[in-house]
Design a protein around this motif. Structure first.
Motif, mmCIF file in Angstrom:
data_model
loop_
_atom_site.group_PDB
_atom_site.id
_atom_site.type_symbol
_atom_site.label_atom_id
_atom_site.label_comp_id
_atom_site.label_asym_id
_atom_site.label_seq_id
_atom_site.Cartn_x
_atom_site.Cartn_y
_atom_site.Cartn_z
ATOM 1 N N GLU A 110 -18.513 -9.516 8.182
ATOM 2 C CA GLU A 110 -18.806 -10.730 8.940
ATOM 3 C C GLU A 110 -19.242 -10.441 10.371
ATOM 4 O O GLU A 110 -19.704 -11.344 11.080
ATOM 5 N N GLY A 111 -19.084 -9.188 10.808
ATOM 6 C CA GLY A 111 -19.513 -8.821 12.154
ATOM 7 C C GLY A 111 -18.541 -9.206 13.243
ATOM 8 O O GLY A 111 -18.929 -9.340 14.407
ATOM 9 N N PHE A 112 -17.260 -9.371 12.895
ATOM 10 C CA PHE A 112 -16.241 -9.735 13.876
ATOM 11 C C PHE A 112 -15.352 -8.533 14.189
ATOM 12 O O PHE A 112 -15.122 -7.664 13.341
ATOM 13 N N ASN A 113 -14.830 -8.506 15.400
ATOM 14 C CA ASN A 113 -13.834 -7.495 15.793
ATOM 15 C C ASN A 113 -14.270 -6.069 15.447
ATOM 16 O O ASN A 113 -13.507 -5.286 14.871
ATOM 17 N N ILE A 114 -15.507 -5.746 15.790
ATOM 18 C CA ILE A 114 -16.032 -4.421 15.464
ATOM 19 C C ILE A 114 -15.251 -3.323 16.176
ATOM 20 O O ILE A 114 -14.950 -2.272 15.594
ATOM 21 N N ARG A 115 -14.884 -3.565 17.435
ATOM 22 C CA ARG A 115 -14.130 -2.554 18.175
ATOM 23 C C ARG A 115 -12.766 -2.318 17.538
ATOM 24 O O ARG A 115 -12.327 -1.172 17.392
ATOM 25 N N GLU A 116 -12.086 -3.408 17.126
ATOM 26 C CA GLU A 116 -10.788 -3.261 16.467
ATOM 27 C C GLU A 116 -10.938 -2.542 15.124
ATOM 28 O O GLU A 116 -10.092 -1.724 14.746
ATOM 29 N N SER A 117 -12.025 -2.840 14.418
ATOM 30 C CA SER A 117 -12.266 -2.182 13.130
ATOM 31 C C SER A 117 -12.506 -0.690 13.317
ATOM 32 O O SER A 117 -12.031 0.135 12.524
ATOM 33 N N ASN A 124 -26.310 -1.339 11.384
ATOM 34 C CA ASN A 124 -27.565 -0.585 11.547
ATOM 35 C C ASN A 124 -27.349 0.744 12.262
ATOM 36 O O ASN A 124 -28.081 1.115 13.173
ATOM 37 N N GLY A 125 -26.310 1.437 11.851
ATOM 38 C CA GLY A 125 -25.997 2.722 12.463
ATOM 39 C C GLY A 125 -24.878 2.605 13.478
ATOM 40 O O GLY A 125 -24.608 1.525 14.010
ATOM 41 N N LEU A 126 -24.229 3.726 13.743
ATOM 42 C CA LEU A 126 -23.138 3.749 14.710
ATOM 43 C C LEU A 126 -23.664 4.032 16.111
ATOM 44 O O LEU A 126 -24.661 4.743 16.285
ATOM 45 N N ILE A 127 -22.982 3.479 17.094
ATOM 46 C CA ILE A 127 -23.277 3.841 18.478
ATOM 47 C C ILE A 127 -23.061 5.352 18.607
ATOM 48 O O ILE A 127 -22.064 5.873 18.092
ATOM 49 N N PRO A 128 -23.970 6.080 19.242
ATOM 50 C CA PRO A 128 -23.843 7.547 19.323
ATOM 51 C C PRO A 128 -22.461 8.029 19.738
ATOM 52 O O PRO A 128 -21.932 8.990 19.170
ATOM 53 N N LYS A 133 -39.224 -6.723 13.048
ATOM 54 C CA LYS A 133 -39.518 -5.369 12.594
ATOM 55 C C LYS A 133 -38.243 -4.567 12.396
ATOM 56 O O LYS A 133 -38.098 -3.829 11.444
ATOM 57 N N ARG A 134 -37.312 -4.712 13.310
ATOM 58 C CA ARG A 134 -36.054 -3.995 13.173
ATOM 59 C C ARG A 134 -35.052 -4.904 12.473
ATOM 60 O O ARG A 134 -34.251 -5.579 13.085
ATOM 61 N N SER A 135 -35.107 -4.948 11.152
ATOM 62 C CA SER A 135 -34.239 -5.815 10.375
ATOM 63 C C SER A 135 -32.829 -5.239 10.339
ATOM 64 O O SER A 135 -32.584 -4.122 10.740
ATOM 65 N N ASN A 136 -31.877 -6.025 9.855
ATOM 66 C CA ASN A 136 -30.515 -5.527 9.752
ATOM 67 C C ASN A 136 -29.730 -6.304 8.715
ATOM 68 O O ASN A 136 -30.167 -7.334 8.204
ATOM 69 N N PHE A 137 -28.553 -5.768 8.408
ATOM 70 C CA PHE A 137 -27.703 -6.363 7.384
ATOM 71 C C PHE A 137 -27.332 -7.799 7.725
ATOM 72 O O PHE A 137 -27.274 -8.655 6.844
ATOM 73 N N ARG A 138 -27.083 -8.070 8.988
ATOM 74 C CA ARG A 138 -26.686 -9.421 9.391
ATOM 75 C C ARG A 138 -27.763 -10.445 9.020
ATOM 76 O O ARG A 138 -27.470 -11.502 8.471
ATOM 77 N N ALA A 139 -29.014 -10.112 9.328
ATOM 78 C CA ALA A 139 -30.102 -11.050 9.055
ATOM 79 C C ALA A 139 -30.280 -11.264 7.557
ATOM 80 O O ALA A 139 -30.476 -12.390 7.092
ATOM 81 N N ILE A 140 -30.191 -10.182 6.792
ATOM 82 C CA ILE A 140 -30.357 -10.293 5.340
ATOM 83 C C ILE A 140 -29.231 -11.116 4.732
ATOM 84 O O ILE A 140 -29.464 -12.013 3.919
ATOM 85 N N ASP A 150 -35.683 1.602 16.197
ATOM 86 C CA ASP A 150 -35.537 1.812 14.761
ATOM 87 C C ASP A 150 -36.318 0.759 13.987
ATOM 88 O O ASP A 150 -36.369 -0.402 14.364
ATOM 89 N N THR A 151 -36.902 1.185 12.875
ATOM 90 C CA THR A 151 -37.551 0.242 11.964
ATOM 91 C C THR A 151 -36.560 -0.093 10.868
ATOM 92 O O THR A 151 -35.365 0.081 11.036
ATOM 93 N N LEU A 152 -37.046 -0.562 9.733
ATOM 94 C CA LEU A 152 -36.157 -0.944 8.649
ATOM 95 C C LEU A 152 -35.266 0.215 8.240
ATOM 96 O O LEU A 152 -35.696 1.357 8.198
ATOM 97 N N THR A 153 -34.022 -0.090 7.940
ATOM 98 C CA THR A 153 -33.118 0.936 7.442
ATOM 99 C C THR A 153 -33.521 1.316 6.035
ATOM 100 O O THR A 153 -34.350 0.670 5.407
ATOM 101 N N ALA A 154 -32.905 2.376 5.513
ATOM 102 C CA ALA A 154 -33.239 2.834 4.166
ATOM 103 C C ALA A 154 -32.978 1.747 3.130
ATOM 104 O O ALA A 154 -33.748 1.560 2.194
#
Length: 321
Positions: free
Chosen positions: A171-178, A207-211, A279-286, A249-253
């Motif tokens: 759902e994209g909530f509490n990412i830092r806690e996760s 769409n990938g982890l923060i470095p 152009k830079r799509s992501n799981f949230r949008a899909i 980044d463009t579309l993920t795999a």
């Protein structure tokens, strides 16, 4: 490969078979990398948890002494002939104990019918019903034992907290806690597979982890489970399962693969979803465009589910559904 095998089998059919009208008109083959999320979420239906706990191999499972209540293991074939398994295999685990309890009462009621029978009725009961009842009673005992074993293991692993974290990632909530939970999961060495699964789920949904997070989680994992997993991280990165976020980044795999499969007009809904994305799509949008994350008022009804999201406790509808 599956398509090629199917075509080969079709070509090998004799003329008589070819003349018949096929029972299945269309077949859709979806590559796993179209929807990695489904494979990364924890299974919560009975058959999935049996596989997760005991490993189903070639349609059968080995139940150990903790299930059989003896000093021996027992191999059980899981198919429609097992009436108990057939009825609960696709049920959410929270509903299984209630069903098994009712099944036990029904069996006991059938056994109790022996009382008051005359000799002829008893003879018919023994010859026609008793064997089937004993077999069903044996299978019922095994599945009750399996449920108890699953409960013990999942309680020990804090399964509810794991599910809660997965739902938050979806759902994209509490990412830092996760992310903190994943770090704790790694440090406690709960399960190397589950830790990787959570990291991959975080990577795909974001769409990938923060470095910084990628380096931190990778370092902690290698320290907990050994440097030999350097190759594991390399393979996961190559597969697009565990990556770092990068500028432009463009579309993920996952999304790129889906976009190649939706050229047919019959898949118009999915095509529209992707064409409307940047152009830079992501799981949230899909997930939002295709309603993969159900929005319900109150709690999701697991006893009478209205869609396939029940297999993940109402958190996510598999893309292929």
């Amino acid at each position: 490969m599956a398509y090629e095998l199917w075509r080969k089998l079709e070509e090998e059919e004799d003329g008589e078979t070819k003349g018949r009208r096929p029972e299945i008109g269309h077949i859709f083959l979806l590559d796993r990398d179209v929807d990695f999320v489904t494979a990364l979420c924890s299974q919560v239906v009975y058959e999935g948890l049996v596989d997760d706990t005991f490993r189903i191999k070639c349609g059968s499972v080995d139940f150990g002494p903790e299930v059989t209540s003896s000093d021996k293991s027992l191999k059980v074939l899981l198919n429609a002939e097992d009436k108990v398994f057939h009825e609960i295999r696709n049920e959410h685990f929270s509903n299984v104990f209630g069903f098994l309890s009712q099944k036990a009462r029904n069996l006991q009621a059938q056994y109790d019918r022996r009382r008051g029978m005359d000799i002829k009725q008893m003879k018919n009961f023994v010859s026609q019903e008793l064997k089937g009842l004993k077999q069903e009673h044996r299978l019922l005992s095994l599945h009750i034992g399996a449920c108890e074993s699953i409960m013990k293991k999942k309680t020990k692993q804090d399964f509810q907290e794991l599910i809660k974290t997965e739902h938050a990632l979806l759902e994209g909530f509490n990412i830092r806690e996760s992310t903190s939970y994943i770090e704790e999961h790694i440090d406690r060495q709960v399960s190397p597979i589950e830790s990787l699964r959570l990291m991959c789920l975080l990577s795909i949904t974001e769409n990938g982890l923060i470095p910084k997070d990628y380096r931190s989680l990778k370092t902690q994992y290698l320290q907990s489970y050994g440097p030999e997993h350097m190759l594991t991280f390399s393979n996961l990165r190559r597969a697009g399962l565990l990556t770092e976020q990068g500028p432009g980044d463009t579309l993920t795999a996952v999304e790129s693969k889906v976009s190649k499969l939706v050229t047919d007009k019959a898949a118009g809904k999915i095509t529209d979803a992707f064409s409307s994305l940047a152009k830079r799509s992501n799981f949230r949008a899909i997930s939002k465009k295709l309603n993969l994350i159900p929005r319900v008022d109150g709690e999701y009804d697991l006893k009478v589910p209205r869609d396939m999201a029940y297999v993940f406790s109402g958190a996510y509808v598999p893309l292929s559904c």
